[in-house]
Design an enzyme around this catalytic site. Structure first.
Site, PDB file in Angstrom:
ATOM      1  N   HIS A 156     -22.615 -23.008  35.483  1.00 53.87           N
ATOM      2  CA  HIS A 156     -21.984 -23.062  34.163  1.00 53.87           C
ATOM      3  C   HIS A 156     -22.966 -22.658  33.069  1.00 53.87           C
ATOM      4  O   HIS A 156     -22.684 -21.766  32.248  1.00 53.87           O
ATOM      5  CB  HIS A 156     -21.476 -24.489  33.932  1.00 53.87           C
ATOM      6  CG  HIS A 156     -20.816 -24.708  32.609  1.00 53.87           C
ATOM      7  ND1 HIS A 156     -19.456 -24.825  32.472  1.00 53.87           N
ATOM      8  CD2 HIS A 156     -21.327 -24.851  31.361  1.00 53.87           C
ATOM      9  CE1 HIS A 156     -19.149 -25.018  31.202  1.00 53.87           C
ATOM     10  NE2 HIS A 156     -20.279 -25.039  30.500  1.00 53.87           N
ATOM     11  N   GLU A 157     -24.134 -23.296  33.054  1.00 56.89           N
ATOM     12  CA  GLU A 157     -25.100 -23.029  31.985  1.00 56.89           C
ATOM     13  C   GLU A 157     -25.682 -21.623  32.082  1.00 56.89           C
ATOM     14  O   GLU A 157     -26.002 -21.004  31.062  1.00 56.89           O
ATOM     15  CB  GLU A 157     -26.214 -24.083  31.999  1.00 56.89           C
ATOM     16  CG  GLU A 157     -25.747 -25.518  31.770  1.00 56.89           C
ATOM     17  CD  GLU A 157     -24.932 -25.713  30.499  1.00 56.89           C
ATOM     18  OE1 GLU A 157     -25.074 -24.905  29.560  1.00 56.89           O
ATOM     19  OE2 GLU A 157     -24.136 -26.663  30.450  1.00 56.89           O
ATOM     20  N   HIS A 217     -23.609 -19.252  30.078  1.00 52.82           N
ATOM     21  CA  HIS A 217     -23.972 -19.205  28.665  1.00 52.82           C
ATOM     22  C   HIS A 217     -25.230 -18.362  28.443  1.00 52.82           C
ATOM     23  O   HIS A 217     -25.284 -17.536  27.525  1.00 52.82           O
ATOM     24  CB  HIS A 217     -24.235 -20.621  28.148  1.00 52.82           C
ATOM     25  CG  HIS A 217     -23.006 -21.464  28.009  1.00 52.82           C
ATOM     26  ND1 HIS A 217     -21.899 -21.063  27.298  1.00 52.82           N
ATOM     27  CD2 HIS A 217     -22.716 -22.710  28.478  1.00 52.82           C
ATOM     28  CE1 HIS A 217     -20.978 -22.020  27.336  1.00 52.82           C
ATOM     29  NE2 HIS A 217     -21.449 -23.023  28.050  1.00 52.82           N
TER      30      HIS A 217
END
Length: 605
Positions: free
Chosen positions: A387-388, A391
């Site tokens: 997920h990170e 980003h």
């Protein structure tokens, strides 16, 4: 699982300094403020000065990003470290003083709109056109110079409620030890400890962890309620001073959307309630069989659908991530490898470290797009780093393509991260295609993530929406009010059965109602959490196409990743071929969701 060389799993924040000391970099930042202030009174006089102003502003943004990220990331490693607390306060004070002196900037730009529009015909200045259009649209909401200066002066307290919440949540709230079936105490020092033990195979540990976690917040619910109330009071008051209807309207205006879109999202989310009921029926049956129970309690429903205790090391996690992201191509993979090999990531939990995970913002001028997390070796933690990385890769592509528009709107920020989660899930389903238990667990994670990110976040958002109405209508804002609204929203979007409706009135079940008071984004002042739902709904549609090798979708996705803030949020999402005002987006997502549930049901028979 222990790691013998923790230095391998920390981030290289020193790269931000580029060989300088923090003191020297900070002084450069202050000097840039001085240079800007020196031409502030005259920068609109001619094109040459205006261009100089723009260059100085870009240079200041880069220095602010470097100084801010160095200080904030060090601070987040240990929220009790007095050195970094002092640096954080110093930067906040110096930044506020500077912005007070520029408090009339927006007014000044708007008053000189015709002159600026002439400057915008210059080839260099033209690149900044969208920035100034965003300024000019604020015309109905500007204050006069004296009023704006007052608002800027008191602006230093705007982040105070978030800081109070963070300190209370990360440093003051303590959890009692969990107790196993033999009476042994199990320390719960961090959220990572809670998340691990709330899924423990020992039911006594699960139960005491669930109760102690919720009770810890229940014990502080009066403080949280007062903090939240005054936070909303400040946000709504400030928004009305700026001639907005309320705080929600002000944040929607900032996102270049209408409040009607938020209400449309709420309405469309109601259609997932029957899917949730179907999912819970399947999962509850499986959990009863797996745990050999005739009745499930809340602490039983946190268990993964798998009898195996799957643990992955950080190195194993890296290998899985690389494999999962292959549909995005070699360039994307090589950038992820850079994140691993060049120490972009602070992996491990420790006392005092900020809970949860994040990828930094304010990335213009940086070469590394840092990630902080609290890795605990679980599949969920693997999903967190995926997920990170979404980003951080978004930041990388923006900064490699955009000269001016390097920001990411919070409105669509979660799409890049959730696409990565979906690709990881699809990869794991294929990897464990012959392992029914693992497939169940992965599907459960996918489906549960959907409801956590869509239905649950809309429960939070709609509760926040109503609580703000209470503030604006001067209705009593109490902990009981907040909890009752929260329960009504759970029933609206997920449903509460009759047995739980009776149980939740009594301890320890009632402790969980305090959940609504511990949502960090409620204190951040950006009416944020409904955007998680948008991210999930859009990402599910896109990820499936990417995984299936749809080249058109992949090309559109990289165009989206590279767009930054060069377009409005809705137009940015339209790069993916998705219009959020079209109801079909939500129904298409439901088809994918229901197919997952059907597969889970089929393999569970």
């Amino acid at each position: 699982m222990k790691h013998t060389d923790n230095s391998k799993y920390t981030w290289d924040l020193e790269a931000i300094l580029e060989g300088n000391s923090l003191d020297k970099l900070y002084q450069q930042w202050l000097n840039k403020q001085t240079q800007i202030l020196q031409i502030y009174s005259s920068f609109l006089e001619n094109l040459s000065l205006f261009k100089k102003w723009l260059k100085l502003d870009d240079e200041y943004e880069i220095l602010s990003n470097r100084v801010g990220n160095y200080i904030n990331n060090n601070y987040n490693e240990d929220l009790t470290n007095q050195k970094w607390i002092a640096w954080s306060q110093r930067m906040s004070n110096d930044s506020n003083k500077f912005h007070v002196q520029l408090s009339g900037l927006t007014n000044k730009l708007i008053k000189n709109e015709s002159k600026i529009r002439k400057y915008l015909t210059d080839s260099f200045v033209k690149k900044y056109s969208r920035e100034f259009e965003l300024v000019f649209r604020n015309k109905p909401h500007i204050l006069n110079d004296d009023e704006q200066k007052i608002m800027s002066t008191v602006g230093i307290i705007n982040g105070g409620f978030s800081q109070i919440f963070s300190t209370l949540n990360d440093s003051e709230v303590k959890f009692k030890n969990a107790i196993d079936s033999k009476g042994k105490k199990i320390p719960l020092n961090t959220i990572a400890d809670v998340m691990a033990n709330i899924k423990h195979k020992d039911r006594a540990i699960r139960k005491s962890t669930w109760i102690n976690f919720n009770e810890a917040y229940h014990n502080y619910e009066n403080t949280f309620t007062q903090t939240l109330y005054y936070n909303y009071l400040m946000l709504n008051t400030t928004s009305k001073i700026h001639k907005f209807q309320d705080y929600v309207s002000a944040t929607a205006f900032s996102d270049e959307v209408d409040v009607e879109l938020i209400r449309k999202l709420y309405k469309n989310t109601e259609q997932y309630k029957d899917s949730y009921a179907k999912y819970r029926m399947v999962v509850n049956k499986l959990l009863k069989e797996q745990l050999h129970l005739s009745k499930l309690e809340p602490w039983d429903k946190t268990v993964d659908l798998n009898k195996k205790d799957i643990k992955l090391s950080i190195e194993e996690t890296k290998e899985v991530i690389i494999k999962a992201f292959e549909p995005l191509g070699s360039e994307y993979i090589n950038n992820v490898k850079k994140a691993f090999n060049e120490h972009w990531i602070s992996w491990l939990p420790k006392p005092g470290k900020q809970q949860g995970a994040y990828s930094i913002d304010g990335t213009k001028g940086l070469s590394k797009y840092y990630i902080s997390m609290n890795f605990d070796n679980t599949i969920r933690s693997v999903s967190t780093i995926a997920h990170e990385l979404g980003h951080s890769m978004n930041s990388h592509y923006i900064n490699s393509k955009q000269e001016i528009y390097n920001d990411v709107s919070v409105f669509y920020a979660e799409i890049s991260s959730i696409v990565n989660e979906m690709l990881l899930s699809y990869y794991l389903l294929d990897k464990y295609r012959n392992d029914t238990n693992m497939k169940k667990m992965i599907l459960d994670e996918m489906i549960n993530n959907f409801f956590s990110t869509v239905s649950r976040q809309i429960i939070f958002s709609n509760t926040e929406y109503v609580l703000n109405e209470y503030v604006n209508q001067s209705k009593p804002f109490t902990k009981e009010t907040a909890k009752q609204i929260y329960l009504s929203m759970i029933d609206k979007y997920q449903g509460i059965d009759k047995e739980m409706k009776n149980k939740i009135k009594h301890e320890p079940y009632s402790f969980s109602q305090s959940t609504i008071l511990r949502i960090p984004h409620f204190y951040a002042g950006n009416f944020y959490v409904y955007k998680y739902a948008i991210g999930q709904i859009v990402a599910i549609n896109i990820a499936q196409k990417i995984y299936q090798g749809n080249q058109s979708a992949i090309e559109k996705y990289f165009e989206f990743l590279s767009s930054g803030s060069s377009l409005s949020p809705l137009d940015t999402i339209k790069l993916l071929g998705i219009d959020l005002y079209n109801n079909s987006v939500y129904s298409e997502t439901k088809k994918i969701l229901d197919e997952w549930i059907k597969i889970l049901e089929t393999i569970s028979k």
